[in-house]
Design a protein around this motif. Structure first.
Motif, PDB file in Angstrom:
ATOM      1  N   THR A 137       0.936  -1.204   0.020  1.00  0.00           N
ATOM      2  CA  THR A 137      -0.051   0.029   0.026  1.00  0.00           C
ATOM      3  C   THR A 137       1.007   1.334   0.011  1.00  0.00           C
ATOM      4  OG1 THR A 137      -1.759  -0.991   1.235  1.00  0.00           O
ATOM      5  CG2 THR A 137      -1.827   1.107   1.327  1.00  0.00           C
ATOM      6  N   SER A 143       2.487   1.523  -3.477  1.00  0.00           N
ATOM      7  CA  SER A 143       1.360   1.498  -4.753  1.00  0.00           C
ATOM      8  C   SER A 143       1.405   2.994  -5.301  1.00  0.00           C
ATOM      9  CB  SER A 143       0.027   1.321  -4.409  1.00  0.00           C
ATOM     10  OG  SER A 143      -0.352   2.007  -3.236  1.00  0.00           O
ATOM     11  N   ASP A 144       1.096   4.087  -4.574  1.00  0.00           N
ATOM     12  CA  ASP A 144       0.759   5.427  -5.005  1.00  0.00           C
ATOM     13  C   ASP A 144       2.087   6.081  -5.764  1.00  0.00           C
ATOM     14  OD1 ASP A 144      -1.133   7.644  -5.181  1.00  0.00           O
ATOM     15  OD2 ASP A 144       0.311   8.779  -4.016  1.00  0.00           O
ATOM     16  N   ALA A 182      -5.442   5.631 -10.185  1.00  0.00           N
ATOM     17  CA  ALA A 182      -6.333   4.805  -9.218  1.00  0.00           C
ATOM     18  C   ALA A 182      -6.613   3.159  -9.311  1.00  0.00           C
ATOM     19  CB  ALA A 182      -7.678   5.415  -9.082  1.00  0.00           C
ATOM     20  N   GLU A 183      -6.707   2.770 -10.816  1.00  0.00           N
ATOM     21  CA  GLU A 183      -6.604   1.588 -11.222  1.00  0.00           C
ATOM     22  C   GLU A 183      -5.449   0.753 -10.686  1.00  0.00           C
ATOM     23  OE1 GLU A 183      -7.600  -1.377 -15.071  1.00  0.00           O
ATOM     24  OE2 GLU A 183      -7.671   0.811 -15.326  1.00  0.00           O
ATOM     25  N   SER A 234      -5.040   0.211  -6.890  1.00  0.00           N
ATOM     26  CA  SER A 234      -5.970  -1.102  -6.826  1.00  0.00           C
ATOM     27  C   SER A 234      -5.146  -2.313  -6.922  1.00  0.00           C
ATOM     28  CB  SER A 234      -7.253  -1.049  -7.133  1.00  0.00           C
ATOM     29  OG  SER A 234      -8.032  -1.824  -7.119  1.00  0.00           O
ATOM     30  N   LYS A 264      -2.098  -2.826  -4.757  1.00  0.00           N
ATOM     31  CA  LYS A 264      -2.637  -3.539  -3.432  1.00  0.00           C
ATOM     32  C   LYS A 264      -3.261  -4.968  -3.439  1.00  0.00           C
ATOM     33  CE  LYS A 264      -3.984   0.967  -1.459  1.00  0.00           C
ATOM     34  NZ  LYS A 264      -5.132   1.762  -1.184  1.00  0.00           N
ATOM     35  N   SER A 265      -3.773  -5.313  -4.582  1.00  0.00           N
ATOM     36  CA  SER A 265      -4.234  -6.870  -4.661  1.00  0.00           C
ATOM     37  C   SER A 265      -3.319  -7.893  -4.637  1.00  0.00           C
ATOM     38  CB  SER A 265      -5.407  -6.716  -5.765  1.00  0.00           C
ATOM     39  OG  SER A 265      -4.428  -6.840  -7.026  1.00  0.00           O
TER      40      SER A 265
END
Length: 262
Positions: free
Chosen positions: A78, A81-82, A128-129, A132, A135-136
């Motif tokens: 997380t 990710s950004d 954003a995609e 996500s 994180k998955s």
């Protein structure tokens, strides 16, 4: 007198950059490797005969260990990710803009690329995609690992087999990361190119099937040569889509230059 139809002037297609895809894939794999090594070491230690022999509930102990590890790695992914998603999208946007600008300048157009609202919205959506999806990765990994580890506990425990099974889960996760990098690279290129071209007055494209997809879709092959709106997409099998938008689609398009009356 028979009139000859003028051939439309087009630009070279915007192609997803293989280097960006490879960089993205390596960044994901690096984190996955760290996670897998940490998990394997912890689980094999917990799974040793000495560790489990005096425990009234080996399954509970292993489950608690896995959940603590899961929380740790979900947090790490997380945090990553950004920045990773933003860097990826910025590189993809540069891959779209630089060659497009060169082509237009070579044809005599004075171009000033700006961050339009549509471009900003596209970038935000792609980031954003990807956040996500990043994180998955640990979430899906730990779901699968917990299942195979608890199955091993129920069968009495075989460290050699467990290590092999955990290695297989690493392979599954690494291949998924490769798919994410490849698919998102194509999708980002497609979405950003369409928005950028449309903002410059290039509103149509000509679909081209390249054979770059793993399993060519017959309807995508058939669409080759078809002109479509970049805003709307191409109507294929009852759905409006852009080349590269569907998973494992390697199709592209030739941007059609607008015609100007003398």
């Amino acid at each position: 007198m028979k009139q000859t139809k003028k051939k439309e002037k087009t630009l070279k297609p915007s192609l997803p950059n293989a280097g960006i895809q490879l960089w993205y894939q390596r960044e994901l794999r690096r984190q996955i490797t760290r996670m897998h090594k940490n998990v394997t070491a912890k689980i094999l230690t917990s799974f040793s005969k000495n560790s489990l022999a005096y425990d009234a509930s080996p399954a509970s102990m292993i489950r608690n260990t896995l959940r603590a590890l899961s929380a740790r790695w979900v947090k790490k992914f997380t945090a990553l990710s950004d920045d990773l998603a933003k860097t990826f999208v910025n590189r993809a946007a540069g891959n779209v803009d630089v060659p497009l600008k060169k082509q237009l300048v070579d044809k005599g157009f004075a171009i000033d690329f700006k961050m339009t609202r549509d471009m900003h919205n596209a970038v935000t959506a792609i980031v954003a995609e990807n956040v996500s999806l990043i994180k998955s990765i640990p979430q899906r990994y730990f779901t699968n690992v917990e299942s195979v580890v608890l199955q091993s506990v129920s069968r009495g425990g075989d460290l050699a087999q467990l290590k092999k099974t955990l290695g297989q889960q690493f392979g599954v996760t690494a291949r998924r990361a490769e798919l994410i990098a490849r698919d998102q690279n194509r999708k980002a290129n497609s979405a950003l190119a369409a928005v950028r071209q449309h903002a410059l007055g290039i509103t149509e494209g000509i679909w081209r099937h390249t054979g770059a997809g793993q399993h060519p879709r017959p309807d995508h092959v058939k669409a080759t040569g078809k002109k479509f709106s970049l805003r709307k997409g191409c109507l294929i099998s009852g759905e409006y889509i852009l080349p590269g938008e569907k998973i494992n689609c390697g199709c592209i398009w030739e941007p059609v230059l607008p015609t100007f009356e003398d």
